[in-house]
Design a protein around this motif. Structure first.
Motif, PDB file in Angstrom:
ATOM      1  N   UNK A  58       0.828  -1.226   0.213  1.00 52.84           N
ATOM      2  CA  UNK A  58       0.085   0.122   0.175  1.00 52.84           C
ATOM      3  C   UNK A  58       0.941   0.987   0.118  1.00 52.84           C
ATOM      4  N   UNK A  59       2.031   1.345  -0.855  1.00 56.92           N
ATOM      5  CA  UNK A  59       2.822   2.307  -0.670  1.00 56.92           C
ATOM      6  C   UNK A  59       1.995   3.461  -1.398  1.00 56.92           C
ATOM      7  N   UNK A  60       1.289   3.512  -2.091  1.00 58.36           N
ATOM      8  CA  UNK A  60       0.796   4.682  -2.662  1.00 58.36           C
ATOM      9  C   UNK A  60      -0.726   5.458  -1.593  1.00 58.36           C
ATOM     10  N   UNK A  61      -0.513   4.814  -0.390  1.00 57.04           N
ATOM     11  CA  UNK A  61      -1.082   5.977   0.755  1.00 57.04           C
ATOM     12  C   UNK A  61      -0.570   5.770   1.938  1.00 57.04           C
ATOM     13  N   UNK A  62      -0.823   6.894   1.786  1.00 54.82           N
ATOM     14  CA  UNK A  62       0.234   7.564   3.318  1.00 54.82           C
ATOM     15  C   UNK A  62      -1.356   7.561   4.981  1.00 54.82           C
ATOM     16  N   UNK A  63      -0.356   5.862   5.857  1.00 58.81           N
ATOM     17  CA  UNK A  63      -1.204   5.924   6.830  1.00 58.81           C
ATOM     18  C   UNK A  63      -0.683   6.637   8.438  1.00 58.81           C
ATOM     19  N   UNK A  64      -0.531   8.093   7.734  1.00 57.74           N
ATOM     20  CA  UNK A  64      -0.230   9.006   9.292  1.00 57.74           C
ATOM     21  C   UNK A  64       1.054   9.384   9.449  1.00 57.74           C
ATOM     22  N   UNK A  65       1.862  10.191   9.812  1.00 58.57           N
ATOM     23  CA  UNK A  65       2.993  10.731  10.629  1.00 58.57           C
ATOM     24  C   UNK A  65       3.148  10.279  11.597  1.00 58.57           C
TER      25      UNK A  65
END
Length: 315
Positions: A273-280
């Motif tokens: 799921x590298x096309x999504x960011x899961x929060x800093x």
């Protein structure tokens, strides 16, 4: 009682050799100094000076007072320089609280280097899976993620993202999720830490390549954030345990980049799921928002900041 002005008067009288010269040195009149001398002798109950028409000399008691006055005034004059030197030569107690894994790997080595440079500083490092629970007497708290308590001042040490990972074997056996909501049909592993809602995984579509983007860029071009509620097959309050479960092929884990990036590089874990960011989950040094922060705290935080630049070790 002898005052500081009395000591300055006695020192000036010894240095100049006469009441009139001492008066000029202190910018007062000779009669005023003569009256001060008389009051001082009366207060002490001893004679300090023997005067004649042509000369003046100190009694033995007066000579003793002159020596003490010179010593005290000398110490006062040297005090600012000594304080400046003491400020450069850090000393005292410094209590640092950090998460277990990050503290062992990244904070403890930096503390060792800081202590070697400042041997008079006594550093205590307390490691905890929930550093917020240990902050009552802390000088510096190393925190990963969002800060919800405004009574602390945050100093950014390093940017840090969260990655979804699993072992390559698990990905081959169960398939890689194509989008975050697919995780609802996969085995997931969770870490309880910092009193966060650990089963709620927030995500959004990544912009540009995303990896090293600054916070200002994120704020300038925000995207809609979604979330899924996973039902973990395994949960622990120990991040190392959960990471080992992932390595053993037991499911997908959402972990900080600092923790899993070295394993991804070695091929032990596979990022999905590298096309999504899961929060800093930025790494911060927190200090109490109060006046009087000591020089050792200020310099320790600066030392930490330098230790993670220009690139943190996991990049």
């Amino acid at each position: 009682m002898i005052t500081l002005e009395d000591l300055r008067f006695v020192e000036a009288l010894s240095r100049t050799g006469s009441l009139s010269a001492a008066a000029r040195s202190l910018n007062v009149t000779p009669p005023a100094l003569s009256m001060r001398l008389k009051r001082l002798e009366q207060a002490l109950g001893v004679g300090l000076v023997v005067r004649s028409s042509r000369s003046m000399r100190f009694t033995s008691e007066g000579e003793h007072l002159v020596a003490e006055a010179q010593a005290v005034l000398g110490r006062i004059e040297a005090l600012p320089e000594e304080l400046v030197a003491a400020g450069r030569r850090l000393s005292g107690r410094l209590r640092v609280v950090a998460p277990f894994g990050f503290g062992r790997i990244h904070v403890a080595p930096l503390i060792a280097r800081f202590a070697a440079q400042h041997p008079a500083v006594r550093v205590t490092l307390d490691l905890s899976e929930r550093p917020w629970r240990e902050t009552e007497d802390a000088d510096v708290v190393i925190h990963i993620g969002e800060v919800k308590d405004s009574s602390w001042i945050a100093h950014l040490l390093a940017r840090n993202s969260r990655w979804v990972c699993a072992s390559p074997e698990h990905v081959r056996r169960h398939g890689a999720p194509a989008q975050p909501r697919d995780l609802l049909h996969h085995a997931c592993l969770c870490v309880r830490e910092n009193d966060e809602d650990v089963t709620l995984w927030r995500f959004r579509k990544a912009g540009r390549s995303g990896e090293g983007r600054a916070a200002e860029d994120r704020a300038a071009a925000p995207s809609r954030q979604d979330a899924i509620r996973v039902s973990p097959v395994l949960t622990s309050n120990d991040g190392e345990v959960v990471r080992n479960w992932a390595l053993a092929g037991l499911g997908y884990v959402l972990r900080s980049q600092w923790d899993v990036a070295p394993l991804v590089r070695r091929g032990a874990l596979q990022r999905v799921l590298t096309a999504w960011e899961f929060g800093a989950a930025d790494v911060l040094a927190l200090v109490p928002a109060r006046r009087g922060i000591s020089a050792r705290v200020t310099q320790f935080v600066a030392f930490l900041e330098a230790g993670f630049r220009p690139r943190p070790p996991w990049r």
